[in-house]
Design a protein around this motif. Structure first.
Motif, mmCIF file in Angstrom:
data_model
loop_
_atom_site.group_PDB
_atom_site.id
_atom_site.type_symbol
_atom_site.label_atom_id
_atom_site.label_comp_id
_atom_site.label_asym_id
_atom_site.label_seq_id
_atom_site.Cartn_x
_atom_site.Cartn_y
_atom_site.Cartn_z
ATOM 1 N N ASN A 129 0.859 -1.189 0.000
ATOM 2 C CA ASN A 129 0.000 0.000 0.000
ATOM 3 C C ASN A 129 0.896 1.242 0.000
ATOM 4 N N PRO A 130 1.232 1.769 -1.184
ATOM 5 C CA PRO A 130 2.113 2.933 -1.282
ATOM 6 C C PRO A 130 1.357 4.251 -1.496
ATOM 7 N N ASN A 131 0.098 4.312 -1.039
ATOM 8 C CA ASN A 131 -0.721 5.504 -1.241
ATOM 9 C C ASN A 131 -0.090 6.747 -0.617
ATOM 10 N N ARG A 132 -0.223 7.850 -1.349
ATOM 11 C CA ARG A 132 0.093 9.151 -0.780
ATOM 12 C C ARG A 132 -1.185 9.754 -0.190
ATOM 13 N N LYS A 133 -1.040 10.849 0.550
ATOM 14 C CA LYS A 133 -2.171 11.507 1.187
ATOM 15 C C LYS A 133 -3.125 12.075 0.137
ATOM 16 N N PRO A 134 -4.405 12.195 0.480
ATOM 17 C CA PRO A 134 -5.324 12.926 -0.392
ATOM 18 C C PRO A 134 -4.786 14.331 -0.655
ATOM 19 N N VAL A 158 1.545 -3.847 -12.377
ATOM 20 C CA VAL A 158 1.240 -2.473 -11.989
ATOM 21 C C VAL A 158 2.276 -1.961 -10.993
ATOM 22 N N PHE A 159 2.842 -0.795 -11.315
ATOM 23 C CA PHE A 159 3.658 -0.048 -10.368
ATOM 24 C C PHE A 159 2.830 1.138 -9.883
ATOM 25 N N PHE A 160 2.713 1.277 -8.577
ATOM 26 C CA PHE A 160 1.903 2.312 -7.947
ATOM 27 C C PHE A 160 2.849 3.222 -7.172
ATOM 28 N N ASN A 161 2.992 4.461 -7.630
ATOM 29 C CA ASN A 161 3.976 5.378 -7.049
ATOM 30 C C ASN A 161 5.368 4.753 -6.997
ATOM 31 N N GLY A 162 5.705 4.024 -8.058
ATOM 32 C CA GLY A 162 7.021 3.409 -8.174
ATOM 33 C C GLY A 162 7.175 2.095 -7.457
ATOM 34 N N VAL A 163 6.125 1.615 -6.787
ATOM 35 C CA VAL A 163 6.167 0.369 -6.016
ATOM 36 C C VAL A 163 5.374 -0.709 -6.756
ATOM 37 N N LEU A 164 5.947 -1.891 -6.908
ATOM 38 C CA LEU A 164 5.263 -2.995 -7.577
ATOM 39 C C LEU A 164 4.103 -3.484 -6.708
ATOM 40 N N VAL A 165 2.890 -3.406 -7.240
ATOM 41 C CA VAL A 165 1.721 -3.873 -6.485
ATOM 42 C C VAL A 165 0.994 -5.031 -7.170
ATOM 43 N N GLN A 166 1.230 -5.221 -8.476
ATOM 44 C CA GLN A 166 0.698 -6.383 -9.205
ATOM 45 C C GLN A 166 1.829 -6.920 -10.075
ATOM 46 N N THR A 181 0.552 7.858 -9.029
ATOM 47 C CA THR A 181 0.918 7.412 -10.381
ATOM 48 C C THR A 181 0.747 5.908 -10.525
ATOM 49 N N TYR A 182 0.118 5.514 -11.627
ATOM 50 C CA TYR A 182 0.086 4.116 -12.050
ATOM 51 C C TYR A 182 0.913 3.980 -13.326
ATOM 52 N N ASN A 183 1.781 2.982 -13.347
ATOM 53 C CA ASN A 183 2.431 2.532 -14.576
ATOM 54 C C ASN A 183 2.058 1.066 -14.756
ATOM 55 N N VAL A 184 1.438 0.768 -15.876
ATOM 56 C CA VAL A 184 0.787 -0.522 -16.074
ATOM 57 C C VAL A 184 1.303 -1.201 -17.340
ATOM 58 N N ILE A 185 1.516 -2.498 -17.248
ATOM 59 C CA ILE A 185 1.715 -3.342 -18.433
ATOM 60 C C ILE A 185 0.504 -4.253 -18.538
ATOM 61 N N TRP A 186 -0.240 -4.111 -19.632
ATOM 62 C CA TRP A 186 -1.462 -4.904 -19.832
ATOM 63 C C TRP A 186 -1.250 -5.879 -20.976
ATOM 64 N N THR A 187 -1.433 -7.159 -20.684
ATOM 65 C CA THR A 187 -1.409 -8.215 -21.695
ATOM 66 C C THR A 187 -2.829 -8.730 -21.849
ATOM 67 N N ALA A 188 -3.422 -8.454 -22.978
ATOM 68 C CA ALA A 188 -4.831 -8.776 -23.192
ATOM 69 C C ALA A 188 -5.031 -10.287 -23.315
ATOM 70 N N PRO A 189 -6.207 -10.784 -22.952
ATOM 71 C CA PRO A 189 -6.508 -12.200 -23.176
ATOM 72 C C PRO A 189 -6.655 -12.479 -24.665
#
Length: 258
Positions: A168-173, A202-210, A178-186
């Motif tokens: 959970n790398p959330n910043r304050k409201p 998925v990288f969320f604020n530079g942190v790997l979350v998926q 930032t999301y950086n996503v690699i999507w591989t479609a079915p």
């Protein structure tokens, strides 16, 4: 061939030294083609590289339409920022262009004065494939999860109702996320059955979350996920419709992956 001749040939063959394999060379494992295309990176990691398709540059919504009827998108653009419209009937927006496999960069912000709790706290979503009217598609959740308890497969950074974030790398409201996503479609067989599943990194604020997460199908609010055949699909942003303050987006770009 008579027996004597066979015996002589066999004796000669067994007396010859075994042929030694050639010594390996570094050239044996060097590949020169195909040559990767040159891509000029952006001035920063957040800036679009030379081969990116810029979906929102802070100026207009030319790349977006209403999901409901494909009319021009009606969200608010001001000061370089795209904000969810709370006007009645505005609804979700999606890209004019459809995509298959891609790299996506998108930045989003929850208002500093956010109210509400649980899922009613800045709820939105980045739908990595908006597969058609009435379909749930494939959602990467957007939510204030800085200090807000909810079900963990529905917090920010989750593949909604499927993939729990690794961190959970959330910043304050009020701060940009930032999301950086690699999507591989079915992919699907000719009879519509699943050939290969969808994957999301998925990288969320530079942190790997998926981490190359395998989706089980569309990200349903109710019920078990399932796949429905499609080829390419727009990217959709959600107007969730709750009473919390609308969230904002900026600096959205995509790179198609062949």
């Amino acid at each position: 061939m008579n027996l004597s001749a066979l015996v002589i040939l066999t004796a000669l063959a067994t007396s010859l030294p075994a042929q030694q394999p050639a010594a390996p060379k570094h050239q044996d494992t060097e590949v020169y083609e195909p040559v990767p295309p040159i891509v000029t990176p952006g001035a920063t990691d957040a800036a679009p590289p030379s081969d990116a398709i810029v979906l929102f540059d802070g100026k207009n919504l030319d790349q977006w339409v209403s999901t409901k009827d494909k009319s021009p998108a009606k969200w608010t653009v001001a000061d370089g920022i795209l904000t969810v419209s709370k006007a009645p009937g505005t609804g979700n927006i999606e890209t004019k262009q459809a995509f298959k496999n891609y790299q996506l960069h998108i930045e989003w912000r929850i208002p500093e004065n956010i109210t509400g709790t649980d899922q009613a706290r800045g709820n939105s979503g980045v739908f990595l494939a908006s597969t058609g009217p009435g379909d749930d598609g494939y959602e990467l959740q957007v939510l204030d999860s800085y200090n807000n308890k909810t079900y963990v497969n529905g917090q920010a950074g989750s593949i909604y109702k499927q993939g729990i974030p690794l961190a959970n790398p959330n910043r304050k409201p009020g701060e940009w996320q930032t999301y950086n996503v690699i999507w591989t479609a079915p992919t699907f067989n000719s009879d519509g059955t699943l050939k290969t599943p969808a994957y999301a990194t998925v990288f969320f604020n530079g942190v790997l979350v998926q981490n190359h997460f395998e989706l089980k199908g569309q990200t349903l609010y109710i019920g078990q996920p399932f796949y429905k055949p499609y080829d390419t699909a727009p990217i959709k942003l959600q107007a969730h419709g709750d009473k919390s303050e609308p969230i904002s987006f900026r600096n959205i770009w995509v790179r198609e992956i062949k």
